[in-house]
Write a protein that holds these residues in place. Sequence first.
Motif, PDB file in Angstrom:
ATOM      1  N   ASP A 122      66.112 115.057  30.356  1.00  0.00           N
ATOM      2  CA  ASP A 122      67.314 115.868  30.531  1.00  0.00           C
ATOM      3  C   ASP A 122      68.095 115.876  29.206  1.00  0.00           C
ATOM      4  OD1 ASP A 122      69.830 115.992  33.103  1.00  0.00           O
ATOM      5  OD2 ASP A 122      69.950 116.703  31.054  1.00  0.00           O
ATOM      6  N   PRO A 123      68.463 117.064  28.721  1.00  0.00           N
ATOM      7  CA  PRO A 123      69.178 117.104  27.446  1.00  0.00           C
ATOM      8  C   PRO A 123      70.507 116.349  27.487  1.00  0.00           C
ATOM      9  CG  PRO A 123      69.180 119.259  28.520  1.00  0.00           C
ATOM     10  CD  PRO A 123      68.237 118.392  29.282  1.00  0.00           C
ATOM     11  N   ALA A 124      71.043 116.175  28.691  1.00  0.00           N
ATOM     12  CA  ALA A 124      72.327 115.475  28.794  1.00  0.00           C
ATOM     13  C   ALA A 124      72.161 113.961  28.675  1.00  0.00           C
ATOM     14  CB  ALA A 124      73.006 115.806  30.112  1.00  0.00           C
ATOM     15  N   ARG A 125      70.923 113.519  28.517  1.00  0.00           N
ATOM     16  CA  ARG A 125      70.694 112.076  28.534  1.00  0.00           C
ATOM     17  C   ARG A 125      71.554 111.332  27.528  1.00  0.00           C
ATOM     18  NH1 ARG A 125      65.880 110.025  31.672  1.00  0.00           N
ATOM     19  NH2 ARG A 125      66.005 111.714  33.123  1.00  0.00           N
ATOM     20  N   LEU A 126      71.996 110.202  27.988  1.00  0.00           N
ATOM     21  CA  LEU A 126      72.995 109.441  27.259  1.00  0.00           C
ATOM     22  C   LEU A 126      72.444 108.545  26.173  1.00  0.00           C
ATOM     23  CD1 LEU A 126      75.218 107.997  30.081  1.00  0.00           C
ATOM     24  CD2 LEU A 126      75.999 109.166  28.050  1.00  0.00           C
ATOM     25  N   SER A 127      71.125 108.502  26.106  1.00  0.00           N
ATOM     26  CA  SER A 127      70.520 107.473  25.259  1.00  0.00           C
ATOM     27  C   SER A 127      71.075 107.448  23.842  1.00  0.00           C
ATOM     28  CB  SER A 127      69.016 107.670  25.192  1.00  0.00           C
ATOM     29  OG  SER A 127      68.549 108.015  26.455  1.00  0.00           O
ATOM     30  N   LYS A 128      71.261 108.637  23.275  1.00  0.00           N
ATOM     31  CA  LYS A 128      71.666 108.691  21.883  1.00  0.00           C
ATOM     32  C   LYS A 128      73.080 108.108  21.712  1.00  0.00           C
ATOM     33  CE  LYS A 128      71.760 112.001  18.088  1.00  0.00           C
ATOM     34  NZ  LYS A 128      73.097 112.615  18.188  1.00  0.00           N
ATOM     35  N   THR A 129      73.976 108.562  22.585  1.00  0.00           N
ATOM     36  CA  THR A 129      75.350 108.049  22.536  1.00  0.00           C
ATOM     37  C   THR A 129      75.354 106.534  22.731  1.00  0.00           C
ATOM     38  OG1 THR A 129      75.995 110.054  23.665  1.00  0.00           O
ATOM     39  CG2 THR A 129      77.652 108.334  23.519  1.00  0.00           C
ATOM     40  N   ALA A 130      74.576 106.095  23.695  1.00  0.00           N
ATOM     41  CA  ALA A 130      74.533 104.666  23.985  1.00  0.00           C
ATOM     42  C   ALA A 130      74.134 103.900  22.727  1.00  0.00           C
ATOM     43  CB  ALA A 130      73.551 104.386  25.113  1.00  0.00           C
ATOM     44  N   GLU A 131      73.126 104.418  22.069  1.00  0.00           N
ATOM     45  CA  GLU A 131      72.645 103.759  20.867  1.00  0.00           C
ATOM     46  C   GLU A 131      73.721 103.723  19.790  1.00  0.00           C
ATOM     47  OE1 GLU A 131      68.931 104.749  18.158  1.00  0.00           O
ATOM     48  OE2 GLU A 131      68.459 104.824  20.303  1.00  0.00           O
ATOM     49  N   GLU A 132      74.367 104.864  19.599  1.00  0.00           N
ATOM     50  CA  GLU A 132      75.417 104.936  18.579  1.00  0.00           C
ATOM     51  C   GLU A 132      76.544 103.950  18.863  1.00  0.00           C
ATOM     52  OE1 GLU A 132      74.766 109.697  17.667  1.00  0.00           O
ATOM     53  OE2 GLU A 132      76.551 109.027  18.753  1.00  0.00           O
ATOM     54  N   GLN A 133      76.861 103.795  20.131  1.00  0.00           N
ATOM     55  CA  GLN A 133      77.994 102.920  20.489  1.00  0.00           C
ATOM     56  C   GLN A 133      77.549 101.495  20.741  1.00  0.00           C
ATOM     57  OE1 GLN A 133      81.244 104.050  21.124  1.00  0.00           O
ATOM     58  NE2 GLN A 133      80.947 106.247  20.960  1.00  0.00           N
ATOM     59  N   ASN A 134      76.268 101.244  20.505  1.00  0.00           N
ATOM     60  CA  ASN A 134      75.773  99.899  20.692  1.00  0.00           C
ATOM     61  C   ASN A 134      75.905  99.428  22.144  1.00  0.00           C
ATOM     62  OD1 ASN A 134      74.511  97.718  19.720  1.00  0.00           O
ATOM     63  ND2 ASN A 134      76.286  96.803  18.704  1.00  0.00           N
ATOM     64  N   LEU A 135      75.653 100.348  23.078  1.00  0.00           N
ATOM     65  CA  LEU A 135      75.720 100.022  24.500  1.00  0.00           C
ATOM     66  C   LEU A 135      74.351 100.257  25.125  1.00  0.00           C
ATOM     67  CD1 LEU A 135      79.053 101.894  25.299  1.00  0.00           C
ATOM     68  CD2 LEU A 135      78.759  99.419  25.167  1.00  0.00           C
ATOM     69  N   LYS A 136      74.110  99.558  26.228  1.00  0.00           N
ATOM     70  CA  LYS A 136      72.841  99.753  26.921  1.00  0.00           C
ATOM     71  C   LYS A 136      73.056 100.606  28.161  1.00  0.00           C
ATOM     72  CE  LYS A 136      69.989  97.062  24.502  1.00  0.00           C
ATOM     73  NZ  LYS A 136      70.718  97.307  23.256  1.00  0.00           N
ATOM     74  N   GLN A 137      72.079 101.468  28.436  1.00  0.00           N
ATOM     75  CA  GLN A 137      72.215 102.369  29.558  1.00  0.00           C
ATOM     76  C   GLN A 137      71.158 102.127  30.642  1.00  0.00           C
ATOM     77  OE1 GLN A 137      71.728 107.025  30.815  1.00  0.00           O
ATOM     78  NE2 GLN A 137      70.779 106.307  28.960  1.00  0.00           N
TER      79      GLN A 137
END
Length: 352
Positions: free
Chosen positions: A207-222
């Motif tokens: 899904d293009p809305a996937r949060l993975s990239k943001t999570a990575e940038e913010q150093n958070l796990k999803q």
Amino acid sequence: MKVGMIGFARSGKTTVFNAITGASAEVGTYGNREANLAVIKVPDDRVDKLSEIFKPKKKTYAEFEFIDIAPAENADNNNALDNAALNLLKNADALVHVVRAFKDENVMHPLDSVDPARDVQALEEELQITDFIIIEKRIQRLEKERRKDQEYDLLIRCKEHLETGNPLRNLSMNPQEETLLRSFTFLSQKPMMLLGNYGEDAIGNEDPARLSKTAEEQNLKQIEFCGTLEMDVSQLPREEQADFREELGLGEESRIRFIQFAYEMLGLMSFLTAGEPEVRAWTIRKETRAVDAAGVIHSDISRGFIRAETVAYNDFMDAGSMVKSKENGKVRLEGKEYIVKDGDMLLFRFNV
Ligand SMILES: Nc1nc2c(ncn2[C@@H]2O[C@H](COP(=O)(O)OP(=O)(O)O)[C@@H](O)[C@H]2O)c(=O)[nH]1
Ligand SMILES: [Mg+2]
């Protein structure tokens, strides 16, 4: 372990809360000003096996307590948290941000559009601002009292850190400083996880809305979740659930998935206590000293700590009894500084 669920109105907090805890709190209603609380047990076959041996009066698993905050007083303003929520979250050991990633035209987002990356950022800022205000007030107070001590220096450092747009959980501190800050219960200092709440169409799709990239940038796990689907399945009769999960490609039960995720993410482990009154698992962080593990049971035991009789679960099971474990030389006497290992069976000697 207390886990606070946060997120914008209608991100699916209560839905996910129901899915994980098996509760049936009402979703999608905003008249209700009550938070939802529920406890889940952490399955642990070591507790079961030890209970077969000790035949205790009581058998207690480690627990996760979930706090699902009520919608903010004005759920349609831009904030996810209000004072009631902030008060409840003070006691949380960790936060889970339920991020809306499902699309549904009938469910309005308070910020008008579905944008997981924005939500992560916005809530982060909300946490940071909340802490910032508390810090500023305290600094002013200390200045008035002309107390430029260690606390003051530390708070200045925290303030400067927040000013760079970073949460306190990313600020490195020594144990002494951590103790100093503990009573403030800063929200941005609490460990935080993201729970992406996806629609059914996201199962098995990229899904293009996937949060993975943001999570990575913010150093958070999803952890990815299909809230509604998971909730619906969790409310089916127990014996039907497994078949449905398999058919829908849902994988492991959401409660188990969440526990595994949280243990890994928060660096948790369990030690055990076993005796005739009770066999029990206790959750602690990795690298916890014996004297602090004792404090999880009772502060008196920590204060009066003398030593911990310790045997590893596997050694105990090989021996089959405490007497035999001792004969095998597997029971050690450990001091305050001993770093407790996962599955250690501990018997604390203390004096108060
Ligand atoms: N389509 C869809 N709707 C959802 C999902 N999760 C929650 N909702 C809907 O979103 C609304 C708000 O859900 P709720 O759990 O009450 O959100 P909360 O305000 O964060 O507690 C309800 O109408 C839910 O049915 C989901 O995964 N998919
Ligand atoms: Mg809710």
